[in-house]
Enzyme design. Structure first.
Site, mmCIF file in Angstrom:
data_model
loop_
_atom_site.group_PDB
_atom_site.id
_atom_site.type_symbol
_atom_site.label_atom_id
_atom_site.label_comp_id
_atom_site.label_asym_id
_atom_site.label_seq_id
_atom_site.Cartn_x
_atom_site.Cartn_y
_atom_site.Cartn_z
ATOM 1 C CD GLU A 269 -1.739 2.034 2.311
ATOM 2 O OE1 GLU A 269 -1.296 3.153 1.965
ATOM 3 O OE2 GLU A 269 -1.992 1.726 3.482
ATOM 4 C CB CYS A 308 -1.808 6.335 2.371
ATOM 5 S SG CYS A 308 -2.920 5.319 3.366
#
Length: 686
Positions: A269, A308
């Site tokens: 990720e 993120c």
């Protein structure tokens, strides 16, 4: 809020963060690198992994943690996970206090701390609902492989026999580890957590509490604070790596020789230039316009933009960009920046001075293609020093549609760029230029526009939020991953998936196709399958407790004739007078029937009347049917027989009853199945 002062060792030395490996706490054999309070710049602790035997830690996980977890069923692991979540909630004050030292406000910490607890509780709940109380998971239905029914195939999922190595980012030192730990634990795979150094002091406390709970089997959780060293060199084909961080680091780890050599499952990720798209219908004065502006400001300032999932690109119709710039600037001007200990503060510091310098370098690159809309003025702080603390102003930029840098450079802080578009095609093209994102959002009440955008941008996104006046009150927001939904994205975002409910659990398991006889497959899966032996006994299965029931226990009941009077009575009683049941001429013209037929639900009702044992006993309730199919029409004069077989037995760990799934097969006098389905009952354990 209480700010904990750093704890020094005897003799005045700064405390060294510990690792927990191979069954014990390890204090590093080196001075370590300093870690600083993001708000005050004060040194908190030092970090090093010197002296940690990485190979031994992985072996401990495989040889001690793995077997202990695999001794438990899915439900037993879920019970432990729930208890752990509740235990951690009792100690969250300590975690909130440490979180504040990373620059997080109270609301930022709520996402990290309580959000982490929510992942544990969410996975515990889903596992109990969706997984069997067993050690093996059946994937899909039985696949017949021979005409005679004696050879079949079944996919099963079993836990990998390695360790889930979880390398986490600095921005969510609690939620990050827990969202990786939860699905691995449910699957039966031990975890080794490697936190980012900047905020490892928070993760160390988290793991300390998790271990102190006494709930986790030894070896199921380990912690390495400091450098990973040669950790990846010791990976095998049964291990997994889960990584959160930069795309460049993900690429480096993904191509590690041990990862490549052993085809180690690698989930990343990584960087994500997420976008939010405002619909043309969302003009000033509409709820959607206000929602877009409010969401943009929230995503810029929550965790000081260190998410993120934050919005990096705000894509706005050309005709609305001036209005959006003005409204967003006005709202940003109201944001109070400073020491999170002050309740008036809405945005705290970045995780450290190094992170601020990195953001400023990225901001410089972005400004080559963009002008500043908001954030160039002097920074006013509450109870904080701009020189010692890692503070910066929220920065809103504006770039032309053909600008390059906003699609290539991520400033991992409170920075976002406004960009114009003129059509749906323009918006989709701009969104795709991010080369893959974790999340995008569309803010519009125009469902036609929303559909076109979603179908256009979906291949570049792991998750999409559609925000409008109808769902705003319950929406969890653009930047909030949830345990039941996939967290990940294609391309630049890493190409991986985390969480996603049972998808996250299955990532830690091996899917295997097993071929054999129905009897053998039934024994392996603990589920009776068609073709496996049945056992008819003198005692009706409804008279047996959960402990007495066995797979294959069967009752055969009938026959019962279905008459025309039955059909007409059922139609009159229920009001279901569909022509196929009541009109001979119309039913005769129906290509499926050729005459009047019984109601499907009449067939099911008659079957229940045949197989039931009416006296009080271990069967407490019938709570549903699943997989019901009507296979052959039932005509007046047909004789029905039902075969009811114990298909699956699922004890409930925290109740004095369990679930029994029965295979129901209703056949006519020719032996043709007219209906098949699963009956679900709750049965007392004793």
């Amino acid at each position: 809020m209480t700010i904990h002062r750093p704890r020094r060792e005897k003799g005045g030395a700064m405390r060294l963060l510990r690792s927990y490996v191979s069954g014990g706490w390890h204090t590093p054999a080196a001075e370590g690198a300093p870690l600083h309070d993001a708000v005050t710049g004060e040194e908190i602790a030092r970090i090093s992994s010197a002296g940690v035997d990485m190979g031994a830690a992985l072996r401990h996980g495989r040889e001690v943690g793995g077997p202990a977890l695999r001794e438990l069923t899915f439900h037993q692991r879920a019970q432990l996970l729930k208890a752990l979540g509740l235990y951690l909630k009792e100690h969250k004050a300590e975690l909130y206090a440490l979180s504040a030292r990373s620059g997080a406000t109270r609301s930022d910490s709520w996402i990290d701390v309580d959000g982490g607890f929510g992942v544990l509780l969410g996975y515990a709940s889903k596992a109990k609902r969706e997984l069997p109380n067993d050690k093996v998971l059946v994937d899909g239905g039985l696949e017949p492989l021979g005409r005679g029914g004696t050879f079949a195939g079944q996919h099963i999922c079993t836990p990998l026999r390695g360790v889930a190595v979880q390398i986490n980012a600095y921005n969510f030192p609690m939620w990050g580890p827990l969202e990786k730990f939860a699905p691995a634990f449910i699957a039966g795979v031990p975890s080794l957590i490697k936190p980012a150094s900047q905020t490892a002091y928070v993760t160390e406390k988290l793991v300390e509490l998790m271990l102190a709970s006494g709930l986790l089997p030894e070896g199921s959780l380990q912690l390495v604070c400091g450098s990973a060293g040669d950790l990846l060199d010791h990976l095998t084909e049964q291990d997994l790596v889960g990584f959160t961080g930069s795309a460049s680091t993900a690429q480096h780890l993904r191509t590690h020789q041990a990862v490549v050599r052993s085809s180690v499952r690698f989930n990343a990720e990584a960087d994500s230039l997420n976008c939010s798209i405002l619909g043309p219908d969302a003009t000033p004065g509409t709820p959607e316009f206000d929602l877009f502006v409010g969401q943009l400001v929230t995503e810029m300032t929550t965790k000081a933009g260190q998410k993120c999932t934050a919005i990096r690109r705000a894509l706005v119709p050309s005709s609305l960009i001036d209005a959006v710039a003005e409204a967003t600037s006005a709202k940003l001007a109201e944001v109070v920046v400073g020491n999170p200990a002050d309740k008036s503060v809405q945005m705290g510091a970045l995780a450290g001075l190094e992170q601020r310098e990195e953001v400023l370098r990225s901001l410089k690159a972005l400004r080559e293609n963009a002008s500043v809309v908001y954030g160039d003025g002097p920074l006013s702080l509450v109870d904080a020093d701009a020189e010692r603390g890692a503070f910066m102003s929220p920065m809103l930029l504006r770039a032309a549609a053909d600008a390059v840098q906003p699609h290539e450079v991520e400033a991992f802080g409170p920075v976002s760029t406004l960009m114009p578009y003129d059509s749906v095609e323009d918006a989709v093209t701009l969104a795709a230029r991010g080369s893959g994102s974790l999340v995008g959002s569309v803010v519009s009440a125009d469902t036609g526009f929303v559909r076109d955008v979603v179908l256009g941008v979906a291949p570049w996104h792991g998750r999409l939020l559609v925000l409008d006046r109808e769902d705003a009150g319950e929406s969890t927001g653009h930047g909030s991953p949830l345990p039941m939904l996939v967290h990940g994205g294609p391309g630049r975002a890493g190409g991986g998936e985390e969480m996603g409910g049972m998808r996250g659990v299955l990532h830690h398991m091996q899917r295997t196709a097993v071929q054999g006889s129905p009897r053998t497959l039934s024994a392996i899966t603990n589920r009776w399958v068609t073709g496996a032996p049945r056992r008819e006994a003198d005692v009706h299965p409804f008279r047996k407790t959960l402990a007495e029931l066995r797979l294959g226990d069967t009752v055969v009941a009938g026959p019962r004739e279905v008459t025309l009077e039955d059909i007409e009575h059922f139609a009159s009683f229920t009001g279901d007078t569909f022509y196929a049941h009541m009109d001979e001429e119309a039913a005769a013209a129906n290509p499926f029937f050729g005459g009047r037929v019984a109601h499907g639900y009449l067939v099911v009702s008659f079957a229940a009347g045949l197989f039931v044992s009416p006296e009080p006993g271990p069967v407490l309730a019938n709570y549903g049917l699943e997989n019901l199919r009507f296979l052959t029409p039932t005509f007046p004069g047909d004789q029905l027989t039902v075969t009811l077989t114990v298909k699956q037995i699922t004890p409930r760990e925290d109740q004095d009853y369990g679930e029994v799934r029965w295979d129901a097969d209703v056949a006519n006098q020719k032996g043709e199945s007219v209906a098949r389905y699963d009956v679900l009952t709750l049965v007392a354990k004793s």
